[in-house]
Write an enzyme that holds these catalytic residues in place. Structure first.
Site, PDB file in Angstrom:
ATOM      1  N   SER A  80       0.875  -1.141  -0.306  1.00 11.48           N
ATOM      2  CA  SER A  80      -0.543  -0.123   0.450  1.00 11.48           C
ATOM      3  C   SER A  80       0.500   1.040  -0.454  1.00 11.48           C
ATOM      4  CB  SER A  80      -0.794   0.220   0.753  1.00 11.48           C
ATOM      5  OG  SER A  80      -1.708  -0.487   0.784  1.00 11.48           O
TER       6      SER A  80
HETATM    7  N1  SAH Z   1      -0.790  -5.030   4.001  1.00 12.53           N
HETATM    8  C1  SAH Z   1      -0.565  -4.965   2.831  1.00 12.53           C
HETATM    9  C2  SAH Z   1      -1.614  -5.036   1.824  1.00 12.53           C
HETATM   10  C3  SAH Z   1      -1.720  -5.800   1.097  1.00 12.53           C
HETATM   11  S1  SAH Z   1      -2.367  -5.816  -0.769  1.00 12.53           S
HETATM   12  C4  SAH Z   1       0.937  -4.159   2.054  1.00 12.53           C
HETATM   13  O1  SAH Z   1       0.607  -3.460   2.430  1.00 12.53           O
HETATM   14  O2  SAH Z   1       1.989  -4.914   1.740  1.00 12.53           O
HETATM   15  C5  SAH Z   1      -3.737  -6.316   0.223  1.00 12.53           C
HETATM   16  C6  SAH Z   1      -3.521  -8.014   0.206  1.00 12.53           C
HETATM   17  O3  SAH Z   1      -4.571  -9.011   0.620  1.00 12.53           O
HETATM   18  C7  SAH Z   1      -3.095  -8.892  -0.187  1.00 12.53           C
HETATM   19  O4  SAH Z   1      -2.161  -9.426  -0.117  1.00 12.53           O
HETATM   20  C8  SAH Z   1      -3.600  -9.774  -0.557  1.00 12.53           C
HETATM   21  O5  SAH Z   1      -3.285 -11.867  -1.512  1.00 12.53           O
HETATM   22  C9  SAH Z   1      -3.996  -9.532   0.228  1.00 12.53           C
HETATM   23  N2  SAH Z   1      -6.149 -11.259   0.486  1.00 12.53           N
HETATM   24  C10 SAH Z   1      -6.789 -10.493  -0.335  1.00 12.53           C
HETATM   25  N3  SAH Z   1      -7.722 -11.189  -0.596  1.00 12.53           N
HETATM   26  C11 SAH Z   1      -7.436 -11.825   1.033  1.00 12.53           C
HETATM   27  C12 SAH Z   1      -8.934 -12.336   1.569  1.00 12.53           C
HETATM   28  N4  SAH Z   1      -9.802 -12.390   2.022  1.00 12.53           N
HETATM   29  N5  SAH Z   1      -7.893 -13.036   3.126  1.00 12.53           N
HETATM   30  C13 SAH Z   1      -6.526 -12.624   3.110  1.00 12.53           C
HETATM   31  N6  SAH Z   1      -5.617 -11.719   2.752  1.00 12.53           N
HETATM   32  C14 SAH Z   1      -6.575 -10.900   1.479  1.00 12.53           C
END
Ligand code: SAH
Length: 213
Positions: free
Chosen positions: A64
């Protein structure tokens, strides 16, 4: 894997940019200054780490934007020792920011490749979430509830009911809600049955995917 004075200087500049964009929470800004974001992305893209931008990580996901991390974290009102559930661990950067605030962090990721990579990275860096689960964040982590705060870092088409049920009274859920783009919602549980909702602006996230099995 090095963190140098140059990186620290860039982090201070990034924190100043976040101040101009309206981030006021001192503890959150201190976490942005402390957490070495360049180590959470592929080393060949190190130069991008301290721009206020989202960036691709593995499995078509993104780390993010720092502003978004700082804004969502400010909305959570984290106090040391709080039990915080994070949905969507991804690179682990948001997790590290929460750990820097001395939260007890529970985090869930549904992409196996990211789960494995970030697990190893946490060990290498000495980041210690209370629990890091491979699974579907729609379900939350009922066995560890209630939580003082829940942060969802992917766009949810609707608010998952299990997450509301896992909030402590007085706890907050910070979640981007919407399909193409999202409204940042803060939902505070003011009593067993009462939830107060507040909208906090427009954002764009990768989707929160539900496991159908
Ligand atoms: N906080 C992270 C954001 C990553 S993007 C960072 O800053 O790196 C969002 C993440 O949510 C992705 O890694 C994706 O795989 C995950 N995601 C999507 N749907 C999900 C679910 N149902 N349960 C857990 N994680 C999920």
């Amino acid at each position: 894997m090095k963190d140098t004075l140059k990186h620290r200087g860039k982090r201070n500049q990034l924190a100043e940019i976040l101040v101009t964009k309206g981030i006021e929470d001192k503890a959150v800004l201190a976490a942005i200054r402390a957490v070495p974001r360049h180590l959470f992305i592929d080393s060949s893209f190190e130069d991008h780490a301290y721009q206020d931008k989202a960036f691709p990580i593995d499995a078509d996901q993104t780390i993010s934007q720092p502003y978004t991390v700082a804004f969502q974290t400010s909305l959570l009102h984290v106090k040391p020792g709080d039990r915080i559930l994070e949905i969507g661990t991804g690179s682990g950067y948001q997790t590290a920011v929460l750990l820097h605030l001395k939260a007890r962090v529970y985090t869930v990721e549904r992409q196996l490749s990211l789960f494995k990579k970030t697990s190893l990275f946490f060990k290498k860096m000495g980041y210690r979430p209370k629990k890091f689960l491979f699974g579907d964040g729609y379900k939350g982590m009922p066995e560890e509830a209630p939580f003082d705060g829940i942060i969802v870092t992917a766009g949810a088409p609707e608010v998952p009911k299990p997450l509301l049920a896992q909030l402590a009274i007085g706890g907050r859920l910070v979640i981007p809600v919407g399909v193409a783009d999202q409204t940042m919602m803060v939902i505070r549980r003011s009593s067993e049955r009462k939830f107060e909702r507040q909208s906090c602006g427009a954002f764009r996230f990768v989707p929160l995917l539900e496991d159908k099995n």
